[in-house]
Design a protein around this motif. Structure first.
Motif, PDB file in Angstrom:
ATOM      1  N   ILE A   1       0.861  -1.188   0.000  1.00 55.81           N
ATOM      2  CA  ILE A   1       0.000   0.000   0.000  1.00 55.81           C
ATOM      3  C   ILE A   1       0.891   1.229   0.000  1.00 55.81           C
ATOM      4  O   ILE A   1       1.788   1.344   0.863  1.00 55.81           O
ATOM      5  CB  ILE A   1      -0.890   0.032   1.265  1.00 55.81           C
ATOM      6  CG1 ILE A   1      -1.722  -1.253   1.405  1.00 55.81           C
ATOM      7  CG2 ILE A   1      -1.763   1.285   1.284  1.00 55.81           C
ATOM      8  CD1 ILE A   1      -2.817  -1.416   0.396  1.00 55.81           C
TER       9      ILE A   1
ATOM     10  N   GLU B   1      -8.019 -13.070  -4.456  1.00 54.94           N
ATOM     11  CA  GLU B   1      -8.733 -11.818  -4.156  1.00 54.94           C
ATOM     12  C   GLU B   1      -9.193 -11.777  -2.699  1.00 54.94           C
ATOM     13  O   GLU B   1      -9.140 -10.741  -2.042  1.00 54.94           O
ATOM     14  CB  GLU B   1      -9.953 -11.660  -5.072  1.00 54.94           C
ATOM     15  CG  GLU B   1      -9.609 -11.327  -6.515  1.00 54.94           C
ATOM     16  CD  GLU B   1      -8.833 -10.025  -6.647  1.00 54.94           C
ATOM     17  OE1 GLU B   1      -9.097  -9.092  -5.878  1.00 54.94           O
ATOM     18  OE2 GLU B   1      -7.921  -9.949  -7.501  1.00 54.94           O
TER      19      GLU B   1
ATOM     20  N   ARG C   1      -6.558   3.709  -0.874  1.00 60.09           N
ATOM     21  CA  ARG C   1      -7.352   3.941  -2.093  1.00 60.09           C
ATOM     22  C   ARG C   1      -7.252   2.741  -3.039  1.00 60.09           C
ATOM     23  O   ARG C   1      -8.168   2.424  -3.761  1.00 60.09           O
ATOM     24  CB  ARG C   1      -6.835   5.178  -2.828  1.00 60.09           C
ATOM     25  CG  ARG C   1      -6.837   6.443  -1.999  1.00 60.09           C
ATOM     26  CD  ARG C   1      -8.252   7.023  -1.945  1.00 60.09           C
ATOM     27  NE  ARG C   1      -8.347   8.056  -0.935  1.00 60.09           N
ATOM     28  CZ  ARG C   1      -8.148   9.340  -1.162  1.00 60.09           C
ATOM     29  NH1 ARG C   1      -7.860   9.769  -2.365  1.00 60.09           N
ATOM     30  NH2 ARG C   1      -8.240  10.212  -0.180  1.00 60.09           N
ATOM     31  N   ARG C   2      -6.043   2.132  -3.038  1.00 67.10           N
ATOM     32  CA  ARG C   2      -5.868   0.972  -3.916  1.00 67.10           C
ATOM     33  C   ARG C   2      -4.703   0.130  -3.401  1.00 67.10           C
ATOM     34  O   ARG C   2      -3.874   0.616  -2.614  1.00 67.10           O
ATOM     35  CB  ARG C   2      -5.592   1.409  -5.363  1.00 67.10           C
ATOM     36  CG  ARG C   2      -4.282   2.115  -5.540  1.00 67.10           C
ATOM     37  CD  ARG C   2      -4.071   2.603  -6.962  1.00 67.10           C
ATOM     38  NE  ARG C   2      -2.670   3.002  -7.108  1.00 67.10           N
ATOM     39  CZ  ARG C   2      -1.711   2.218  -7.545  1.00 67.10           C
ATOM     40  NH1 ARG C   2      -1.985   0.994  -7.938  1.00 67.10           N
ATOM     41  NH2 ARG C   2      -0.467   2.651  -7.629  1.00 67.10           N
ATOM     42  N   VAL C   3      -4.660  -1.108  -3.862  1.00 66.89           N
ATOM     43  CA  VAL C   3      -3.540  -1.994  -3.534  1.00 66.89           C
ATOM     44  C   VAL C   3      -2.502  -1.811  -4.632  1.00 66.89           C
ATOM     45  O   VAL C   3      -2.775  -2.048  -5.812  1.00 66.89           O
ATOM     46  CB  VAL C   3      -4.028  -3.463  -3.454  1.00 66.89           C
ATOM     47  CG1 VAL C   3      -2.864  -4.414  -3.260  1.00 66.89           C
ATOM     48  CG2 VAL C   3      -5.045  -3.605  -2.331  1.00 66.89           C
TER      49      VAL C   3
END
Ligand SMILES: Cc1cc2nc3c(=O)[nH]c(=O)nc-3n(C[C@H](O)[C@H](O)[C@H](O)COP(=O)(O)OP(=O)(O)OC[C@H]3O[C@@H](n4cnc5c(N)ncnc54)[C@H](O)[C@@H]3O)c2cc1C
Length: 384
Positions: free
Chosen positions: A234, A281, A300-302
């Motif tokens: 991250i 996932e 916000r995102r990986v």
């Protein structure tokens, strides 16, 4: 199939299967003693578990046998042989083990692992928060700090073994997956990558594929189980580079800083068939949820994720020794989640056991015996 020209009756004294960190360290050590060939199925060494670790040196981690091996490797990493690496192999990290409010008693088991060489110290919740402001303050009830935990430069260690191996006259063949193994009068006949090789001793360092290699040779498997472990990265703008490794007492999940990112693992241990393992996932989502509940990271995102195989036998200690029923077939497998830390020690142990039938004196002095590592112990466990 091309029969390889052999410089001696047996071609090679030692043939090592698998050029991950285990095979590379054994080959590095064996090449000092005889003509050594290292065979790797992939086009590049280190593609599987070795290239996918968390790169931590954690001396107080694992069973009593594993801990002795962890500690035995420290001298090599701190003071490697001349020319082994241009970079330091260890860099300070520290480890922070936390207990949530109401669960403070869980830290007792962690503090009980403290040793004079590698102490684990109780610290206040405030001090823990100061060291790791990324955490939500309310998740910290009590804390313990282990200063001796370090990061390891896995690429430098692996390349150091491979470079040293070549300098000692060793030969590395990639894209040379072993496809057949036959016992012959003076050793083994090995088919790999369209060629045939002869060797006096075969060292099975094929990681998760160790039992498959044994079966090629008509040898009974020892019960290796490969377990998937996931890591996600991250990105963060917080200043995290000096933060310790963080985990919770009695739990498998952890996080650590790595070049401007936070790496985190749910500590998953899902048994899988040996393969080029990829993250699921579900495990990624579980890790994000864990981070959101324990840290103030704005996720916000990986940024990246990967999975690797940690391969164990029943007692979770590595398997290092000749097969009791098949002369010349040497097992070097089952390094689980410790294989980078153990690599210089098990490489040396391999050479010593092959040459003398005994472990090096410094390992004996730590209270380790060859029976602790021998494959014969697993047949005893299986028949008990
Ligand atoms: C997520 C994760 C985190 C980890 N964290 C740490 C850590 O912090 N510290 C630590 O010390 N350890 C850690 N480990 C454990 C460590 O990575 C492993 O124990 C170590 O890499 C095992 O090395 P290996 O050489 O035995 O296996 P591998 O690296 O898997 O090498 C085995 C090699 O054998 C080759 N091979 C297989 N079959 C054949 C064949 N037929 N012919 C030729 N070659 C073959 C494969 O291609 C492979 O390259 C971690 C592991 C994972 C997955």
């Amino acid at each position: 199939m091309q029969e390889r020209e052999t410089p001696t009756m047996t071609g090679y004294d030692f043939l090592v299967i698998g050029a991950g960190i285990s095979g590379a360290s054994a080959a590095f050590s064996l090449a000092k003693r005889g003509k050594t060939l290292l065979l790797e199925a992939e086009t590049l060494p280190g593609y599987h578990s070795t290239g996918r670790s968390a790169a931590l040196y954690t001396p107080n981690f694992g069973s009593p046998v594993v801990r002795k091996l962890n500690m035995a490797g420290h001298g090599f990493f701190a003071t490697p042989p001349e020319g082994f690496s241009e970079r330091p192999l260890l860099t300070p990290r520290q480890s922070l083990t936390l207990a949530r409010p109401g669960e403070e008693a869980k830290l007792a088991a962690v503090l009980a692992c403290s040793t004079a060489e590698h102490p684990i110290l109780p610290i206040s919740a405030e001090e823990a928060y100061r060291l790791a402001p990324i955490l939500r303050r309310e998740v910290i009830g009590a804390a313990a700090l282990e200063p001796g935990v370090t990061d390891m430069d896995v690429a430098a260690i692996h390349q150091g073994f491979l470079r040293g191996f070549r300098l000692r006259g060793g030969e590395l063949r990639c894209a040379a997956g072993v496809s057949a193994l036959h016992r012959e009068a003076a050793g083994w006949r090995v088919e790999a990558g369209g060629e045939i090789f002869h060797a006096g001793v075969v060292v099975n360092a094929a990681g998760a594929w160790g039992d498959a290699i044994a079966q090629l040779a008509g040898i009974a498997p020892i019960g290796l189980v490969a377990k998937r472990r996931t890591i996600i990265g991250i990105e963060t703008t917080m200043q995290v580079s000096d933060m310790p490794l963080i985990e919770f007492a009695g739990e498998e999940g952890y996080l650590k800083p790595d070049t401007g990112r936070i790496l985190a693992s749910p500590g998953d241990e899902t048994p899988v068939a040996p393969q080029d393992i990829q993250p699921e996932e579900w495990d990624i989502a579980v890790t994000v949820d864990w981070l959101q509940r324990h840290t103030v990271l704005d996720i916000r995102r990986v940024a990246n994720s990967w999975a690797g195989l940690r391969t164990f036998v029943a007692d979770h200690a590595p398997v290092v020794g000749f097969d009791p029923e098949h002369p010349g077939f040497f097992w070097l497998v089952g390094q689980g989640g410790y294989g980078i830390m153990h690599s210089p020690t098990l490489g040396r142990a391999t050479t010593s056991l092959i040459e003398t039938g005994e472990l090096p004196a410094d390992l004996l002095a730590l209270g380790l015996t060859r029976d602790d590592l021998s494959p014969a112990r697993l047949r005893a466990i299986a028949s008990a």
